[in-house]
Design a protein around this motif. Sequence first.
Motif, PDB file in Angstrom:
ATOM      1  N   ILE B  28       7.006  -5.814 -14.276  1.00 22.13           N
ATOM      2  CA  ILE B  28       5.976  -4.958 -14.880  1.00 22.13           C
ATOM      3  C   ILE B  28       6.046  -3.544 -14.321  1.00 22.13           C
ATOM      4  O   ILE B  28       5.444  -2.630 -14.863  1.00 22.13           O
ATOM      5  N   PHE B  29       6.770  -3.379 -13.243  1.00 21.92           N
ATOM      6  CA  PHE B  29       6.837  -2.038 -12.655  1.00 21.92           C
ATOM      7  C   PHE B  29       8.154  -1.376 -13.046  1.00 21.92           C
ATOM      8  O   PHE B  29       9.165  -2.035 -13.241  1.00 21.92           O
ATOM      9  N   TYR B  33       9.843   3.186  -8.997  1.00 18.87           N
ATOM     10  CA  TYR B  33       9.206   2.945  -7.706  1.00 18.87           C
ATOM     11  C   TYR B  33      10.226   2.894  -6.575  1.00 18.87           C
ATOM     12  O   TYR B  33       9.945   3.266  -5.452  1.00 18.87           O
ATOM     13  N   THR B  36      10.870   6.305  -5.425  1.00 20.72           N
ATOM     14  CA  THR B  36       9.696   7.028  -4.910  1.00 20.72           C
ATOM     15  C   THR B  36       9.114   6.333  -3.689  1.00 20.72           C
ATOM     16  O   THR B  36       9.103   6.880  -2.592  1.00 20.72           O
ATOM     17  N   VAL B  37       8.671   5.115  -3.887  1.00 19.45           N
ATOM     18  CA  VAL B  37       8.027   4.398  -2.786  1.00 19.45           C
ATOM     19  C   VAL B  37       9.066   3.674  -1.933  1.00 19.45           C
ATOM     20  O   VAL B  37       8.832   3.362  -0.773  1.00 19.45           O
ATOM     21  N   VAL B  39      10.318   0.738  -2.748  1.00 15.72           N
ATOM     22  CA  VAL B  39      10.242  -0.707  -2.966  1.00 15.72           C
ATOM     23  C   VAL B  39       9.669  -0.968  -4.353  1.00 15.72           C
ATOM     24  O   VAL B  39       8.905  -0.171  -4.875  1.00 15.72           O
ATOM     25  N   LYS B  40      10.107  -2.084  -4.924  1.00 17.99           N
ATOM     26  CA  LYS B  40       9.573  -2.482  -6.226  1.00 17.99           C
ATOM     27  C   LYS B  40       9.312  -3.974  -6.147  1.00 17.99           C
ATOM     28  O   LYS B  40      10.094  -4.705  -5.535  1.00 17.99           O
ATOM     29  N   ILE B  41       8.204  -4.392  -6.681  1.00 16.53           N
ATOM     30  CA  ILE B  41       7.826  -5.791  -6.489  1.00 16.53           C
ATOM     31  C   ILE B  41       7.857  -6.547  -7.810  1.00 16.53           C
ATOM     32  O   ILE B  41       7.333  -6.081  -8.823  1.00 16.53           O
ATOM     33  N   ASP B  42       8.517  -7.693  -7.790  1.00 10.86           N
ATOM     34  CA  ASP B  42       8.616  -8.556  -8.955  1.00 10.86           C
ATOM     35  C   ASP B  42       8.275  -9.969  -8.539  1.00 10.86           C
ATOM     36  O   ASP B  42       8.116 -10.262  -7.363  1.00 10.86           O
ATOM     37  N   ILE B  56       7.528 -13.764  -4.475  1.00  8.12           N
ATOM     38  CA  ILE B  56       7.186 -12.358  -4.650  1.00  8.12           C
ATOM     39  C   ILE B  56       8.359 -11.563  -4.084  1.00  8.12           C
ATOM     40  O   ILE B  56       8.572 -11.516  -2.877  1.00  8.12           O
ATOM     41  N   TRP B  58      10.410  -8.486  -3.076  1.00 12.74           N
ATOM     42  CA  TRP B  58      10.321  -7.084  -2.685  1.00 12.74           C
ATOM     43  C   TRP B  58      11.739  -6.522  -2.734  1.00 12.74           C
ATOM     44  O   TRP B  58      12.552  -6.785  -1.856  1.00 12.74           O
TER      45      TRP B  58
END
Lengths: 617, 167
Positions: B28-29, B33, B36-37, B39-42, B56, B58
């Motif tokens: 959904i992300f 990310y 920028t951040v 990390v992206k979480i799925d 989850i 990371w």
Amino acid sequence: MSTPGPAVEWLDSEPDQAALDRNRLAGLLFELARAINRDFAAKVPSLLPADPRLAELRTILMGREQALLARLARRLDDPEQLAAAISQILPSAIVQAAARDERLGQVLAPTVERAAESSIRRDPRALVNILSPVMAPAIRRSIGEAIESMLQSLNEALKASFSWRGLRWRLEAWRTGTPFATVVLKHTLVYRVEHVFLIHKESGLLIEHVAADPAASRDPQLVSGMLSAIQDFVRDSFADSAAGEVDAMRLGELLIWRSDGPYAFLAAVIRGKPPESLREVFESTLAQIHVERRQVLHRFDGDTTAFPGLHDQLAECLLQQARPRDRRTSPILWGLFFALLALIAWGAYAWYERQQEDTQWAAYLRRLQAEPGIVVTGAERRDGRLYVTGLRDPLAVRPEALLDGFALAPAKVIGSWSPYQALDPAFVFKRVQASLEPLQTVELRLEADAVRAYGSAPRHWIEKARAVSRLLPAGALALDLSGVQDVDMTEVERLRASIEAQLIRFDTDAPRPAPGQEAIIDSVAADLRALAELARSLGLSMRTTIIGHADATGKDAPNLALSLGRAEVVRSLLRTRGIDPDVLSVRGAGTLEPTEEGAIRDPSRDRRVSFTIRISE
Amino acid sequence: MALQKKICMLGAFAVGKTSLVRRYVDSIFSDRYLTTVGVKIDKRMVTVSAAEVSLILWDIAGEDEISQVRTSYVRGAAGYLLVADGTRPATIDVAQSIQQRVEGEVGKLPFVVLLNKHDLQSVWSVSAGDIAALQRAGWTVQMTSARSGEGVEEAFQTLAERVIRGQ
């Protein structure tokens, strides 16, 4: 450790009581022998340092106390027993010591401080974990008090403000009986808590999630991970790890508030403007969760089934404060509504009025235009008034008088008229009428080509009418006075005719009038006076000639003289009757002017005096 | 929502971590990310011993010469996937250094090594001997291809089972 004295030492032998003390027994028996045999006693001195009876006596009298003392000594000597004994009295001793004065506290303080310091240094988390449920409410309370005092001052500040909104809120506070600050909060703080996440601090795993509208939430597990990641990111990027957590994030209307506990943090997604007191709700919920589920949280490894009832607990944080839509419409609103309604009604009425007025105004202007003697050159509406300018014959109707037939307020209509003379026939007729003194005997008629006067009038009236006629502008209607008879001239003519018709009779050869002629002379004198008066008033000059006549009998010469004489006599008779002789001239006609030409002449008719009067302008 | 496990994707820059995750889940992300951040979480549901587990994931930005993997993101993880590029042997060294750093930071955790881009046989540069050496060092190695999907499911499943069984 102190060394026990001899008595105590003696007592100390108590544990060996079971074994027979031979020395002692021998001593006692020896003393017994001495007591029985006095001689023996005299020869052999006592072996005892003192009289044993004293000791016995002491034992009998003091044995109980000695035993107590011995036990006491044992306790004092044994650290274990001493500790046990002191532990029993220590609490009350501390209480008493503390009650007496400050010394105990002063003495203990450094030690306690050092102990706490070393404990914290060894494991600060333990202290934090212990203190956080205890201190958080206290801190929150103090923050709450601070906010409350801030609101108080806000309240004071707002008291001085007189904005329309402020007044409205003040009215509401007064109406509902609530504090003003509360009303301000009610209007300014409108929010809705949309999601609450309880997130494991270390792993970022979601422990529990509640949403105001569950259908609207995206995968909360991912959101929770991302929330943790962003926290980590911000902390790593912008702050050192000691700076604490990011406690608020804002994204447009959305606000994310984070409250931290030792093992988990609570993230609340709020839409709108929440009051600071909402944070207190979150923090107290989080603290309660930590108190109740401390162990489960501590051991959390991703198994969320270990938290029964947590959902409901978190759901209590889903608070919201809707903008108050008061079902009861406030009186102010009603007032405004009616005011608006009144305004609309007034507007409609004013519009209608205006339309009506415009119609009336146009009609009035048409009426003015149609009126002889009035020429409208301009009309306008300005500042709610109606202005009309133009020319007006002074003899025309007053424009104000024409307002009678129209629904126009006379005060609103302001006319500005310049005088002029109108030339239309009706108006000329009117002006002529107005210029002339009305006379019963004269009739004025407006005819196609002129104003004609008919009847009779005194001369002065006719003169004035002529003057008026001359003042009429060329080319306009003229005033025709030919139909007016001059009554003064008629009188003049009548008097002249009357006088000239008179004959004064004489007897034959008599220069004086025959008897009975006095009345005629009087009448002539009266007429002459009247005529002279009238002629003078009309500016006419008049000449009266008295003509003497004689009959044809006799000679001509004497007759001529006789006739002249007769005329002179009449003049003097008239003079005696007040007639100025200078206006009278005399002439002797002799027999040359007989009364009748023809066959038979009556001589008596020829003996006469007649009058002729010449009148000239 | 029953059992959840935090799993990290670690590895050198451009070894295909994000492609592997994309192969494996619907996200959904946005990938933005990651840059920028960092990390992206799925999320991916797997079944281990008839129990549903939410992994989850990371996906942590890759490591290169100038930026190191943020180990703070690894905290609280139950296991991790160490991804290397089979066409670039140097990425295995990076993986080893990351592994050591993670172990130093958060302790021993189950992990699986993915040698990615296995579809590119022509430029494949890791020999069977190298792999055997890794396995001897105690590493579980799985060939994967984000493009063909080869080995991806297996790698995640293997890690999930080891994480659950390691409890």
